[in-house]
Write a protein that holds these residues in place. Sequence first.
Motif, mmCIF file in Angstrom:
data_model
loop_
_atom_site.group_PDB
_atom_site.id
_atom_site.type_symbol
_atom_site.label_atom_id
_atom_site.label_comp_id
_atom_site.label_asym_id
_atom_site.label_seq_id
_atom_site.Cartn_x
_atom_site.Cartn_y
_atom_site.Cartn_z
ATOM 1 N N GLY A 1 0.590 -3.964 1.734
ATOM 2 C CA GLY A 1 1.615 -4.862 2.246
ATOM 3 C C GLY A 1 1.686 -6.167 1.482
ATOM 4 O O GLY A 1 0.701 -6.636 0.925
ATOM 5 N N VAL A 2 2.890 -6.723 1.450
ATOM 6 C CA VAL A 2 3.156 -8.019 0.840
ATOM 7 C C VAL A 2 4.121 -8.744 1.760
ATOM 8 O O VAL A 2 4.920 -8.103 2.462
ATOM 9 C CB VAL A 2 3.770 -7.851 -0.566
ATOM 10 N N GLY A 3 4.063 -10.055 1.797
ATOM 11 C CA GLY A 3 4.989 -10.809 2.627
ATOM 12 C C GLY A 3 6.430 -10.398 2.390
ATOM 13 O O GLY A 3 6.845 -10.152 1.243
ATOM 14 N N THR B 1 3.894 1.750 3.423
ATOM 15 C CA THR B 1 3.113 1.556 4.644
ATOM 16 C C THR B 1 3.904 1.964 5.876
ATOM 17 O O THR B 1 3.391 2.653 6.765
ATOM 18 C CB THR B 1 2.664 0.087 4.751
ATOM 19 N N ALA B 2 5.173 1.546 5.940
ATOM 20 C CA ALA B 2 6.012 1.893 7.087
ATOM 21 C C ALA B 2 6.225 3.398 7.189
ATOM 22 O O ALA B 2 6.169 3.976 8.283
ATOM 23 C CB ALA B 2 7.354 1.168 6.992
ATOM 24 N N MET C 1 2.767 -10.243 12.724
ATOM 25 C CA MET C 1 1.746 -10.850 11.868
ATOM 26 C C MET C 1 2.383 -11.376 10.579
ATOM 27 O O MET C 1 3.332 -10.783 10.061
ATOM 28 C CB MET C 1 0.671 -9.815 11.520
ATOM 29 N N PRO C 2 1.839 -12.450 10.024
ATOM 30 C CA PRO C 2 2.416 -13.046 8.826
ATOM 31 C C PRO C 2 1.942 -12.373 7.539
ATOM 32 O O PRO C 2 0.978 -11.609 7.534
ATOM 33 C CB PRO C 2 1.909 -14.493 8.875
ATOM 34 N N GLY C 3 2.630 -12.690 6.435
ATOM 35 C CA GLY C 3 2.185 -12.332 5.097
ATOM 36 C C GLY C 3 2.014 -10.847 4.862
ATOM 37 O O GLY C 3 2.859 -10.028 5.228
ATOM 38 N N ALA C 4 0.878 -10.513 4.252
ATOM 39 C CA ALA C 4 0.614 -9.121 3.884
ATOM 40 C C ALA C 4 0.478 -8.204 5.087
ATOM 41 O O ALA C 4 0.564 -6.982 4.957
ATOM 42 C CB ALA C 4 -0.665 -9.053 3.040
#
Length: 248
Positions: free
Chosen positions: A94-96, A108-109, A147-150
């Motif tokens: 994951g990445v923001g 990921t999704a 959740m933030p970011g990654a």
Amino acid sequence: MRQTIIITGASSGLGEEMARQFAAMGRNLGLCARRTDRLEALKAELMAANPAIRIEVKALDVNDHDRVFAVVREFKQDFGKIDRFIVNAGMGKGVGIGKGNFDANKQTAMTNYIAAMAQCEAAMEVFREQNDGHLVTISSMSAVRGMPGAMTAYASSKAALESLTEGIRSDVLRKPIKVSCIMPGYIRSELNEKVKETPFMVDTVPGVKAMVKQIEKEVATAYVPWWPWAPLGFIMKRIPLSWMRKLF
């Protein structure tokens, strides 16, 4: 007793340790993952320690949806009945959002939600035919809030999985089919082995022991380990988003 248990993503991490713990309880196992060499090594280890059980292994990339359905049907044919199916396979890339790596977030999704839906569909087809079974999904404490970011893509995919699980549970409330969603906190595994100095991190064996305990109880939803994640889950749902950023 749920004698025959299928576990996806069983070649490493939480899935591998669940296989060890269920094998020690005398359960028959259907293990699947992409890395069949690791599955075969795990099978040999478990059979040496528990010679009375039966273990079947199969290659499976859960993003190959047709193969998901084929593997579940093969396990049904192998064992005659599937008593419990654990949707465990997942990933944590994951990445923001908006930072230029949609492909990682999409992967990921797709793995954590769409592929999980395929596994649920395939398992529930068997359970509806049998009019019996226990579906277990492995979500995450990160599903409780955005959740933030990654973590954004991962957390949202796990939240979607939790919602999917509850919808399935609602659909079979009046049937002899059980549906559980397990929401682990920080349990050491290959998924997070590079993460250092994380508060509340527990080792793999005790963390999975807490998971297996709740799976065996066939609870609807469980935060594991209970301490500190059940109290934290209550807090996480209620605190301002700005506080959440500081916690995670």
